[in-house]
Write an enzyme that holds these catalytic residues in place. Sequence first.
Site, short mmCIF file in Angstrom:
data_model
loop_
_atom_site.label_atom_id
_atom_site.label_comp_id
_atom_site.label_asym_id
_atom_site.label_seq_id
_atom_site.Cartn_x
_atom_site.Cartn_y
_atom_site.Cartn_z
CG ASP A 185 19.43 -27.18 -12.46
OD1 ASP A 185 20.58 -27.55 -12.13
OD2 ASP A 185 18.40 -27.50 -11.78
CG HIS A 216 21.50 -29.81 -9.40
ND1 HIS A 216 20.54 -28.98 -9.85
CD2 HIS A 216 20.96 -30.15 -8.19
CE1 HIS A 216 19.31 -28.97 -8.76
NE2 HIS A 216 19.69 -29.95 -7.81
CB SER A 362 16.98 -30.59 -6.45
OG SER A 362 17.40 -29.01 -6.04
#
Length: 530
Positions: A185, A216, A362
């Site tokens: 990520d 994120h 996600s």
Amino acid sequence: MKSRSPWMILAVVVSLGLLIGVWFGQSASQTGESEQEIAQRERPAQKQASHEHSRIPKRQSLPTGKAAFDLDAIEAGAIQGQRWLRFSDRNAMEQFLKSLEGSGISVLASIDALNALRIGFTDSDGLASLLDGSEESGYIFPVTVPDVGAVDEGALGFGRSLLQWLGLEGSNEGAGAGVSVAVLDTGIGESSVFSDNIRRINLIDLPANLADLNGHGTAVASLIASQLGLSPGASLLSVRVANDNGTSDSFTLAQGVIAAADAGVNIINISMGSSGDSSILRSAIEYAQAAGAIIVASAGNDGASRISYPAAYEGVIAVGAVDANGNHLNFSNSGNVTISAPGLSVFAASPGDQGVLFTGTSSSAPVVSSAIAYVMQTQNVSAQQAINMLVQNANDAGAPGYDAALGAGYLDIGRINRLDDPTATDAAIASNFVTQGTNGSVLQVTVQNRGNTTLVNAPVQVTTPSGVVTLNVATLPAGKSQTFDIPLNSTSQQGQEIRIDSSVSLSSGGTDLNPSNNRRVDVHIPADAP
């Protein structure tokens, strides 16, 4: 003063275009966004891309001419002026590298385990002259943190109720111990929710100011191995494959997969996706699978009837998203989904001990990764056995049985934890699903036995605008489902919502462990309703 030649102007424009294409592929932009924006908003996937070329010797697989714009890559949705090359063996790759001196072709990266190179070029004729026809070649596609589309009206978010909703009772302290999970990520930031056992591999440079780190990856990791996830005892490997705009590409992602596999992790979580099918990424996935790693990836948030890559590759656990009512979220891609998990306003961590509400597939993928680690440790099973147990004990929803939107259904850790209790009884209304039959709309009411005892003569009552229908489940073994088809009165549907109220009960007078799922109320909106 003489006017400039049109050909000179064209050459300048094309050269600038090529430089922009190379810059995009190597993007090192560190422009930060607020963590709230990052965690609640995911970047949109690119347009549908064609399959890449398999061999380079055919001149049409590369742009022609020294100043040609890379139209093939543009049409495929790929990065301009770049390709990957894969060689039959190390010696062949070394020979190619020796031939590059003075060619103007640059090597941008390599994957030694696959004998693969990432190259940049502006002269396709020069590149083609260096190849002997045995090399495999392909495009390099953008990979992004996907944006979330419109959320269904009336959908219910999770907030801080994730663990309770998954059916966890009591403490999960130490769960997942001995299991390692790689998070491919934007990197994992500092937060007190994590333990100190985070290893790090940075394939993309960190921002000069760590406060600018895209949140994120932190949010994803917090739903796996922290007090917010099922497996706080699991160890994390942070593999930074995306910059602080949430942007990566298929070659860099392949590098990350190889690095995670070589690090010996049990699970690889990828909450990113692409519309481009890259065989170099597929080969990296196969490499990791051969090394024993299980790969979990988000299905994507385009609301499309196809799932993103790498979730679409064979053997990858493709995860869709549901809300807290167990309903499929319309932004979650459908297709070859394996299983679904919470994906709406899930509370997660952000760098600097901040909290965010995380929405999208996600967030669904790391919940499944954490569940695999949890089952591996608590049930003392392998990763593949853990997946099988999660799928076999998923809660049916939506269309009866396996379906493209939800896969096997959605996670229920409570059922896993009750497997050793032979007296556990749990009858549930799994779904009220309306479909179109040959003679009009049909309501499909699915009853699922989520316990370990056989249901016998369990009465079912269904109320619609057409009246009350009484049914009966004669015999339903543990883990099985039964669906009743009920025609809906088409005249009562005209231009109005249909309220469906279904319930199931135990005829034996026994105790249902989870009476809250004995009844389900849904509102169906016909297509002709205003």
